[in-house]
Scaffold this active site. Sequence first.
Site, short mmCIF file in Angstrom:
data_model
loop_
_atom_site.label_atom_id
_atom_site.label_comp_id
_atom_site.label_asym_id
_atom_site.label_seq_id
_atom_site.Cartn_x
_atom_site.Cartn_y
_atom_site.Cartn_z
N GLY A 1 53.41 36.99 38.45
CA GLY A 1 51.87 36.44 38.22
C GLY A 1 51.69 36.06 36.89
O GLY A 1 51.13 35.13 36.84
N GLU B 1 51.84 39.38 29.42
CA GLU B 1 50.90 39.86 28.57
C GLU B 1 51.45 39.66 26.95
O GLU B 1 50.74 40.36 26.36
CB GLU B 1 50.53 41.21 28.83
CG GLU B 1 51.62 42.24 28.41
CD GLU B 1 52.34 42.68 29.71
OE1 GLU B 1 52.65 42.07 30.78
OE2 GLU B 1 52.99 43.72 29.67
N ASN B 2 52.30 38.60 26.78
CA ASN B 2 52.72 38.32 25.66
C ASN B 2 51.69 38.51 24.53
O ASN B 2 50.64 37.88 24.73
CB ASN B 2 53.22 37.14 25.37
CG ASN B 2 54.43 36.77 26.65
OD1 ASN B 2 55.37 37.50 26.83
ND2 ASN B 2 53.99 35.59 27.40
N HIS C 1 43.82 41.73 33.94
CA HIS C 1 44.89 42.69 33.90
C HIS C 1 45.54 42.19 32.59
O HIS C 1 46.22 43.13 31.72
CB HIS C 1 46.07 42.59 35.11
CG HIS C 1 47.04 43.26 35.21
ND1 HIS C 1 47.41 44.40 35.92
CD2 HIS C 1 48.33 43.23 34.34
CE1 HIS C 1 48.65 44.95 35.56
NE2 HIS C 1 48.95 44.28 34.82
N GLU C 2 46.18 41.05 32.49
CA GLU C 2 46.93 40.66 31.37
C GLU C 2 46.18 40.85 30.06
O GLU C 2 46.77 41.24 28.94
CB GLU C 2 47.42 39.12 31.29
CG GLU C 2 48.28 38.82 32.71
CD GLU C 2 49.22 39.84 32.96
OE1 GLU C 2 49.91 40.29 32.03
OE2 GLU C 2 49.42 39.98 34.12
N1 0A1 Z 1 54.09 42.69 32.57
C1 0A1 Z 1 53.85 41.68 33.57
C2 0A1 Z 1 54.59 41.49 34.79
C3 0A1 Z 1 55.85 40.89 34.41
C4 0A1 Z 1 57.04 41.35 34.67
C5 0A1 Z 1 58.32 40.83 34.40
C6 0A1 Z 1 58.21 39.51 34.31
O1 0A1 Z 1 59.58 38.88 34.43
C7 0A1 Z 1 59.55 37.55 35.15
C8 0A1 Z 1 56.86 38.66 34.47
C9 0A1 Z 1 55.91 39.43 34.35
C10 0A1 Z 1 52.34 42.27 34.43
O2 0A1 Z 1 52.51 43.48 34.57
O3 0A1 Z 1 51.74 41.36 34.38
ZN ZN Z 2 50.92 44.33 34.06
#
Ligand code: 0A1
Ligand code: ZN
Length: 815
Positions: free
Chosen positions: A215, A218-219, A251-252
Site C-alpha cells: 500500500g 513510511e520512509n 498510517h504511514e
Molecule cells: N511498512 C509498510 C508496509 C510495507 C512493507 C513492505 C513493503 O515492501 C514492498 C512495502 C510496504 C506499512 O506498514 O505501511
Molecule cells: Zn505499517
Amino acid sequence: MAQRLGGSIGRDVADDTFVVDGALSNSWTMDGDDLLITLPGDTHEIGIDTEIDPSANSKLMGLYASNGMLCTQCEAEGFRRITFFPDRPDVLSTYTVRMEGPADKFPVLLCNGNEVAAGEGDNGTHWAEWHDPWPKPSYLFALVAGNLVARRDTFTTMSGRKVDLAVWVREGDLSRTEHAMESLKNAMKWDEETFGREYDLEVFNIVAVSDFNMGAMENKSLNIFNTKYVLADVETATDGDYDAIEGVIGHEYFHNWSGDRVTCRDWFQLSLKEGFTVLRDQLFSADMGSEPVKRIEDVRVLRSVQFPEDSGPLAHPIRPDSYREISNFYTATVYNKGAEVLRMMRTMAGEERFRQGTDLYFTSHDGEAATCEDFVKSIEQGAGLDLTQFRLWYSQAGTPKVHLTLDHEGDTATLRFAQTVPPTPGQPDKKPMPIPLKLALFDRKTGKHHGEQLVILNEAQQSFSFDGFAEPPVLSVNRGFSAPVAIEREVSSEDLVFLAEHDDDPFARYEAMQDIVVRHLCATLAGSLDDAQRNSGRQAIGAAFSAVLGDAKLDDLMRGELLILPGESYLAEQMLIADPAAIRAEREGLKAWLGQTLESQFVDLHERARAVPGGTSAEAKGARKVKSQALVYLAAGNPGLAARTASAQYDAADNMTDRQGALMVLTSLQTPGRTHKLLDFYNRFKGNALVIDKWFALQASSLHPNVLEHVKALAKHPDFTLKNPNRVRSLYMPFTGTAQGFHAASGEGYRMIADLILALDPLNPQTAARFVPPLGRWRRIEPGRAVLMRKELERIAAAPKLSRDTYEQVTRSLD
Ligand code: 0A1
Ligand code: ZN
C-alpha cells in the site's frame, strides 16, 4: 574481525570496488549473498562502489524504475539490493546522500531529511545532496528521482514549527491530490492531540508511484505510496477509496513515531510497529468519520481475512517465532490482530491510562530499536496494568473460542464461560489468555440494561453472577468487539432479534443481525432444518431486515452496514469442512428471497437515497452506500428490475461510487446491457490505470456463471500485464473469492492461480507468494476440491528455482 554485510544484488560483484580507510581493499570474500570484509580495528571508513540496473528490477525491492521515475523500497530487506550493508533494523545510522543525473529526465531529486545543497553538473546533469539528521535503520531509507509535480501546503506543529508538505505525482495527476493533502494535515493534527506526537523535521514529502508491492511505505520524511492510496477525485474514486486514502496516509504518517523514532530490534518484532500503527490509524479514521461504522468495517476485515489465517496452515502468533522470508509475515495477523491485542490493553486500562503507557513507551525508547516486550512493560508501568498472563497474546496463535451459557435462578443471572485456544502449526497445547469482554444484561420488558460491564476471563472456565433480574435477561456480549475471539453460545432467535432492535451498542446490534443470519445459514447448510424451520428462519431474518429498512432513527451509513450479509469466507470459517458452492447457493438464495420479499422496501430505499443531494457529507455518503445495497438485493430477487435501475443509476452517475455500484450489479447479471456498460466504462476511463484496475476487478469478482472464461480472456487483454502488481491483484485477487470460478469443481480455477504463481514468481516473488494462501485453505474445503487444491500446491512445490517467498508459503501450506 570479519564484518558481515548483507547483499543480494544478484550478479558478480567482481566489478565493485571496496575501499577501507581510503585504500583499495582486497580483503573481502563472498559468503552466499553476503559480503565479508576483514577489518583490523573498531572504527573504519568503508567505501563501496556498486553498479545496479533499476530498470531490470522487476521485484520492486531496492532501487527500481517505475513509469520513467526511479524510486526505492527498502523494507524489509531491500537496501541490500542497493548496496552491501548491515541491513538489520537495529543498526541505526545517519545518512547523507548525493544524487546526480540528467536534469531533463529527473528534474526532481528527493531523499530523506532536508536538501542541504544542489547544483548543475556537466552535460545537462544536475545534483542534490540531502541529509537526514535522525539516525534510522536502512529499511527507512528512500530516494526518488523523476519528472514530478507537487501539491504544496504547510502545517504548523503544536510548538509552532512550520513544516513544508508536498504530495508528488506525475503532471496529469495533480488535480487528484487534494484529499491526500487534507488527510495528511488531519493526521498530523490528530497525532498531536491524541497521542501527543509532534512532527520532527522541516519537510514531509509523499510520492505516488504506480508500481508498488504494497500500500505505502513510511520512509523517514519521504513516504512512498502506491498511487491507489493517493489519487482521488469524485469521478474516479469511490467513497471507499477516499476512506482508504485517509487511513493509509494516516498510517504511514503515524509510523513517524511508531516505527521511525522508535523502531524494531528485529523482524520478529514487526507487530510492535505495525499492530500499534494500525490501531492508531483505526482510531484516527473513527474520529474523522463514524466510530461504529469504522469498528464494524475493521471487524469484518479481521473476520474475513485474519480468522481464516489463524485457523489455517499459515497461522502464526502476532510475534512470529520463525520465518524464512520476512516478506511473508506482513500479514493480517501481525497487522490487524496485532492492533486488536493493543486495543484490548486500551480497553482494560481505559483511554487515559493507556495514553500514559504510550507516552512512557515513546519517551523511554525514543531513538531505539525496541521489542514488543518493551512496549508491554511501558503499558504495565504507565497504565498500571499487570500484563503477565496477557503476554500470551504475543506468543500463542489461533483465535480463542469462548463457549458461554446463561442461567437464571431466583433473581440471579449466572454467566458460565469456557475458553479454548485451538491448536495451530507447531503449537499443539495452549494456555488460557486474559479475554476482556464488555457485556450488558437487558431487561426484556423495558428494553434497557443497568450499565455496561467489563469482565476479564483469565481461566479455562469461569462464572460470573449478576443479581436483580426477576426475569431471565437478554445478554449482549463482546460489545464493540472488545476481544478478537469467537463466541459460541446457545441463544434464541427472539433474543437476537431483540438485540438487533434494542441494543444501544451499534456494534452489538450489527453483531446480532450477523448472528441471526450466520446461525440460519449454517443450520441450513448442515441440513439440520426441515422446510418449516427453514421458512421460519427466513421469516425472522426478513423481519429483522424489514425493521432495519424502516428504522427512521438509523443513519444510512449504519443502515448500509446492518444490511450486509455475512461473507462467504466468514461462513466457511464456521464450518470444519466447507463446500464453497453450497455456501454460495444458500447465501445467494437468502439474498434472492430477501430481495423478493422486501422488494418494495428496497425500491423505496433506492428512491429515497437517490433524492439525497451529492457531496461528501455523512448523509450523502450514506445515501450512496444504501443505493448500491438496495441494487444488490434487487438484483438477486428481481434481475430485470435491477438491471433497469442499475443502468439508470450508471447513466445518471456523477461520481464513481454510484457508477461502480451500478456496474458491479450489472456485471453479475446475465443481461444484454452488461457488455455495453462495461465497454462504456472502459472507454470512458481508458488510460486511467486505477480505474481500469476497477474494471478488471469488477469482472473478476462477479457472480456471473462465466467468471472463469471472463478472467481467462481478461488475462489476454492488451491492458493486462504481470509487471504491475496493482493490475495483477485487481484481476486475480477478487477471482480467488469466486465460488463458481476459483472453486469451480473442475479444478480449473485452482490451476489458473497456480499457473499465475509460477509465471509471476520469477518476476515478483513477493506478489506471487500472496496468491498461495487461497490454495492453502484446502484442508478446510470439501474433499473433492481439496484434492485438486493440494495437487496444484504440489505442482508449484515441484517447480525448479522457486523463490524463497513462494517456497515458504507453499511448503507450509502442504505440511
Ligand atoms: N511498512 C509498510 C508496509 C510495507 C512493507 C513492505 C513493503 O515492501 C514492498 C512495502 C510496504 C506499512 O506498514 O505501511
Ligand atoms: Zn505499517
